[in-house]
Structures are given as C-alpha cells and as structure tokens.
Design an enzyme around this catalytic site. Sequence first.
Site, PDB file in Angstrom:
ATOM      1  N   SER A 178      71.499  47.942  35.617  1.00 55.74           N
ATOM      2  CA  SER A 178      72.686  48.728  35.978  1.00 55.74           C
ATOM      3  C   SER A 178      72.940  49.921  35.062  1.00 55.74           C
ATOM      4  O   SER A 178      74.096  50.252  34.762  1.00 55.74           O
ATOM      5  CB  SER A 178      73.934  47.824  36.060  1.00 55.74           C
ATOM      6  OG  SER A 178      73.790  46.887  37.113  1.00 55.74           O
ATOM      7  N   LYS A 227      61.224  50.172  42.929  1.00 58.47           N
ATOM      8  CA  LYS A 227      61.145  48.880  43.654  1.00 58.47           C
ATOM      9  C   LYS A 227      60.540  49.119  45.047  1.00 58.47           C
ATOM     10  O   LYS A 227      59.704  50.007  45.203  1.00 58.47           O
ATOM     11  CB  LYS A 227      62.516  48.209  43.696  1.00 58.47           C
ATOM     12  CG  LYS A 227      63.130  48.122  42.291  1.00 58.47           C
ATOM     13  CD  LYS A 227      64.299  47.205  42.182  1.00 58.47           C
ATOM     14  CE  LYS A 227      64.800  47.212  40.738  1.00 58.47           C
ATOM     15  NZ  LYS A 227      65.867  46.236  40.485  1.00 58.47           N
ATOM     16  N   GLY A 260      70.973  45.327  39.192  1.00 60.65           N
ATOM     17  CA  GLY A 260      71.485  45.597  40.538  1.00 60.65           C
ATOM     18  C   GLY A 260      72.897  45.094  40.796  1.00 60.65           C
ATOM     19  O   GLY A 260      73.351  45.060  41.931  1.00 60.65           O
ATOM     20  N   GLU A 291      62.354  40.268  39.111  1.00 58.36           N
ATOM     21  CA  GLU A 291      62.195  40.063  40.558  1.00 58.36           C
ATOM     22  C   GLU A 291      60.819  39.472  40.870  1.00 58.36           C
ATOM     23  O   GLU A 291      60.672  38.696  41.812  1.00 58.36           O
ATOM     24  CB  GLU A 291      62.449  41.383  41.304  1.00 58.36           C
ATOM     25  CG  GLU A 291      63.944  41.709  41.314  1.00 58.36           C
ATOM     26  CD  GLU A 291      64.282  43.174  41.402  1.00 58.36           C
ATOM     27  OE1 GLU A 291      63.425  43.997  41.758  1.00 58.36           O
ATOM     28  OE2 GLU A 291      65.456  43.509  41.082  1.00 58.36           O
ATOM     29  N   ASN A 306      62.274  52.668  38.185  1.00 57.91           N
ATOM     30  CA  ASN A 306      61.610  51.630  38.967  1.00 57.91           C
ATOM     31  C   ASN A 306      62.141  51.727  40.390  1.00 57.91           C
ATOM     32  O   ASN A 306      63.266  51.323  40.662  1.00 57.91           O
ATOM     33  CB  ASN A 306      61.937  50.268  38.325  1.00 57.91           C
ATOM     34  CG  ASN A 306      61.441  49.102  39.158  1.00 57.91           C
ATOM     35  OD1 ASN A 306      60.670  49.276  40.108  1.00 57.91           O
ATOM     36  ND2 ASN A 306      61.872  47.894  38.804  1.00 57.91           N
ATOM     37  N   GLU A 308      65.930  43.300  29.996  1.00 54.10           N
ATOM     38  CA  GLU A 308      66.717  43.400  31.227  1.00 54.10           C
ATOM     39  C   GLU A 308      67.409  42.060  31.498  1.00 54.10           C
ATOM     40  O   GLU A 308      66.779  41.134  32.037  1.00 54.10           O
ATOM     41  CB  GLU A 308      65.803  43.721  32.416  1.00 54.10           C
ATOM     42  CG  GLU A 308      65.103  45.052  32.298  1.00 54.10           C
ATOM     43  CD  GLU A 308      64.752  45.611  33.663  1.00 54.10           C
ATOM     44  OE1 GLU A 308      65.190  46.725  33.964  1.00 54.10           O
ATOM     45  OE2 GLU A 308      64.083  44.915  34.456  1.00 54.10           O
ATOM     46  N   HIS A 356      58.616  41.810  35.645  1.00 55.84           N
ATOM     47  CA  HIS A 356      59.982  42.118  36.083  1.00 55.84           C
ATOM     48  C   HIS A 356      60.618  40.834  36.619  1.00 55.84           C
ATOM     49  O   HIS A 356      59.945  40.008  37.246  1.00 55.84           O
ATOM     50  CB  HIS A 356      59.962  43.200  37.164  1.00 55.84           C
ATOM     51  CG  HIS A 356      61.324  43.718  37.480  1.00 55.84           C
ATOM     52  ND1 HIS A 356      62.185  43.042  38.290  1.00 55.84           N
ATOM     53  CD2 HIS A 356      61.977  44.826  37.061  1.00 55.84           C
ATOM     54  CE1 HIS A 356      63.327  43.716  38.360  1.00 55.84           C
ATOM     55  NE2 HIS A 356      63.225  44.804  37.610  1.00 55.84           N
TER      56      HIS A 356
HETATM   57  P1  PGA Z   1      69.068  48.423  38.343  1.00 55.15           P
HETATM   58  O1  PGA Z   1      67.585  47.790  38.177  1.00 55.15           O
HETATM   59  O2  PGA Z   1      69.102  49.657  37.492  1.00 55.15           O
HETATM   60  O3  PGA Z   1      69.200  48.712  39.796  1.00 55.15           O
HETATM   61  O4  PGA Z   1      70.022  47.381  37.852  1.00 55.15           O
HETATM   62  C1  PGA Z   1      66.939  47.785  36.947  1.00 55.15           C
HETATM   63  C2  PGA Z   1      65.595  47.133  37.068  1.00 55.15           C
HETATM   64  O5  PGA Z   1      65.465  46.173  37.841  1.00 55.15           O
HETATM   65  O6  PGA Z   1      64.614  47.545  36.417  1.00 55.15           O
END
Ligand code: PGA
Length: 263
Positions: free
Chosen positions: A224, A16, A185, A104, A14, A179, A102
């Site tokens: 992460s 983003k 993140g 976010e 992803n 997740e 997601h």
């Molecule tokens: P990350 O993000 O690997 O940077 O923690 C995962 C995600 O948001 O899908």
Amino acid sequence: MSVASGRRPLIAGNWKMNGLAADGLELARAMRERVEATGAPDLELLLCPPATLVRAVSEALAGSGIAVGGQDCHAATGGAHTGDVSASMLADAGASYVILGHSERRQDHGETDALVRAKVIAAHGADLAALVCIGETEAERDGGQTLAVLSTQLEGSLPLVPPGGSAPFSSVNTVIAYEPVWAIGTGRTPTLEQVEEAHSHIRAYLSVLIRDDARRMRVLYGGSVKPDNAEALLGVADVDGALVGGASLKAQDFWAIAMSVPG
Ligand code: PGA
C-alpha cells in the site's frame, strides 16, 4: 533512508496480472518520458510487467535506464514444466530482475521458502538480480511473531551460506522487499516505527548471513505505498526504496512515489 548509506534507492513497480500490450506500453512510455524530461534521477526505477510484456516493455525502455523485471520464474533451467517461464527466458526477453517469493505466490501457489531459495539460485544462474519478498501475516503480527517470521523467511529463501564459507549471493544480485501480507492491496500500512523495527531487524539478520555486505544490500518496503505516504515510508532508516503494486499502474502515481525518495 539515510543519504549516507551509499545504497542506491530502488523504486520497483509490480504490475501483477495487469496489462495488455496497449496499456502496458503506454505506461512504460509515460515513465520513459518523465525520466527523459527530468534527466536521470538519482535512483533506480524498475518495472515488472506480466511475462507476456517483458520483451515489449524492455524494448520500449531500451536506453532509458529504467530496468525491467519478471514477477516469478521456475527453479529449473528448462524442460517439461508446462506454463512456466525460466529465468533465462526472462533475461532473454530483456529482464534484469525477477521478483521471487511474493506473498501472492506463496499463498496462491503454495510456494515455500525452499522453493523460493531454488528460484533465487536459478535467477542468479541466469544473471538476474532477485528481488526476494518476505513478510508476516496479520495473525503472525498479532501473535508477536513478526521478527521471528522475517528471520525464518530470510534464512530459508536466500541461498544457503556454508558455515564459515562465503555467501553465494550479494548486494549486487539480491534485493530484499519487506511486505507485510496484511498491508498488500489493503490501503493499510504499518506504523513508521513498525517499518523501522522490521527493516533494522532484516539488516541485522542479513549481517549474520553476509557480514559487511549487509550494509550495501537494499531492503525495500512494500504494501500500500501511495503518493501520499511514500515520503514518510521512504524516509524511514534502512528503507532503501519501495515495491509498489496498485499505484505502479498509474504513471503519475508511480512517478510521484519515485520523486518522494529523500534527496
Ligand atoms: P500494493 O502491492 O502496493 O498494491 O499493496 C504491493 C505488492 O504486492 O508488491
């Protein structure tokens, strides 16, 4: 992940809101080169660039076996929705998947389970597979609500299964990503026991919704995932792959994660 499960591992990146054409294409080509150099690995790779790059990345990956996905779509098929992208537009640009729900999007755009469900239906209507994200916040985990939150999000975000009727979605067009919001993140990950508990709960809950097909549905872990923890996370029972954010922006790291899938 159990080799005997029959579920094909999926490693999804992803990106983003990262990537202009030059670096996005370089990353896509670097992944393509690795696949071609090693022969097709026994897993599915998926890159989800920003919407502006879906077509170019799809073209760069054509024939490589690496799939491309969007990161969101609108619930409507078209019309007066300034700034939005429909599922069929993503499909038309070369996507075969779309990430939906997601955290976010849930946080930044106030997306509810009901809206995610409508988007999943739109994705399926355009022949896109939906990669549906669920996960608890840190406060919910601390409050002992994790499993209840996962059940609520699953039931509310997936298309409604009519009582006694067959499910309007399946393991072919739907993938779940667990997740934990607090792991995204942050460099923090749940313990392997916590991952196993969540994934086995998700699969059990899926079996209430879709019965036997729950055994075939892939449930990814995200939050992460890095080269140094991927092998352990991907080795957990009922983890069928990973949804990778930050580490998917470096070909070397994303490839190392993919190569951590138990053989
Ligand atoms: P990350 O993000 O690997 O940077 O923690 C995962 C995600 O948001 O899908």
